[in-house]
Design an enzyme around this catalytic site. Sequence first.
Site, short mmCIF file in Angstrom:
data_model
loop_
_atom_site.label_atom_id
_atom_site.label_comp_id
_atom_site.label_asym_id
_atom_site.label_seq_id
_atom_site.Cartn_x
_atom_site.Cartn_y
_atom_site.Cartn_z
N SER A 114 0.77 -1.31 0.02
CA SER A 114 -0.15 0.05 -0.02
C SER A 114 0.99 1.22 -0.03
O SER A 114 0.20 2.41 -0.14
CB SER A 114 -0.84 -0.02 1.30
N CYS A 115 2.16 1.11 0.29
CA CYS A 115 2.96 2.35 0.17
C CYS A 115 4.13 2.17 -0.28
O CYS A 115 5.10 1.51 -0.01
CB CYS A 115 3.13 2.76 1.97
N GLY A 116 4.49 2.72 -1.57
CA GLY A 116 5.78 2.64 -2.21
C GLY A 116 6.77 3.65 -1.77
O GLY A 116 8.02 3.67 -2.11
#
Length: 278
Positions: A114-116
């Site tokens: 969900s978080c790059g």
Amino acid sequence: MGRVTVRRPVLRIAENGHRTRPDTLAAEEPLEIRVNGKPLSVTMRTPGHDVELAHGFLLTEGVIGDPEQLATARYCDSPGPDGRNTYNVLDVALAPGVPMPDASVERNFYTTSSCGVCGKAALDSVKLRTRHSPAADPMSVDSTTLIGLPDALRSAQRVFDSTGGLHAAGLFGARGELLAVREDVGRHNAVDKVLGWALLERRVPLTGCVLMVSGRASFELVQKAAMAGVPMLSAVSAPSSLAVDLAEEQGMTLVGFLRGSSMNVYTGAERVTIAETA
């Protein structure tokens, strides 16, 4: 490969009773990306199109600008519990003369689906400078064309139909023609995959194109689009304030809440032609 989906038993409870039945889940596995043998990042992704993912990741991080800057991409031996290769470690070799990624590109050795951006040291290191500025792109899209993009993207989500658990990113031409679509448990991975496809097809910079995403428009997705020269990013959900700021700074058109027959155009409204209504 073949691990895009996984079958698991589930207890289904409903008004008419309960029963145990098999359910199809979207696969999520780690992918370690190495550059010249050196670990660079680990991301949780849906297996498949991993070479595109690596190309898109390195493009949007400013490491490469064209496919010739990568010499090879190969899976390393990464045996699982059964002794078979998991295909979860991909090593890419830069072409001669291409510098190794700057230290600011290196992530904490784990990024979630969900978080790059997680793991970057500071916001300033995230705001990369694109080689393909979209600011001067004169493309325009009719609002009725934009209205049709979410349904076109949804109809191309083959794995979503069986799992309901994937994000999607699609590239469209200015007249609404679908160029490519990719799915992944991570929205940033889906974007990297579709931009990696474009890079390998030698379509970067993506002038005259719309990047459509199935979720929200985050700062990172705007950044990725800008790094590939995409002039317009559309999302079915909301943008963040920082996403809007960056889109304005990069000269991009940012469309959010693209649902039904309505949308919000946050930046670059000159590229959206409003259809006349009777």
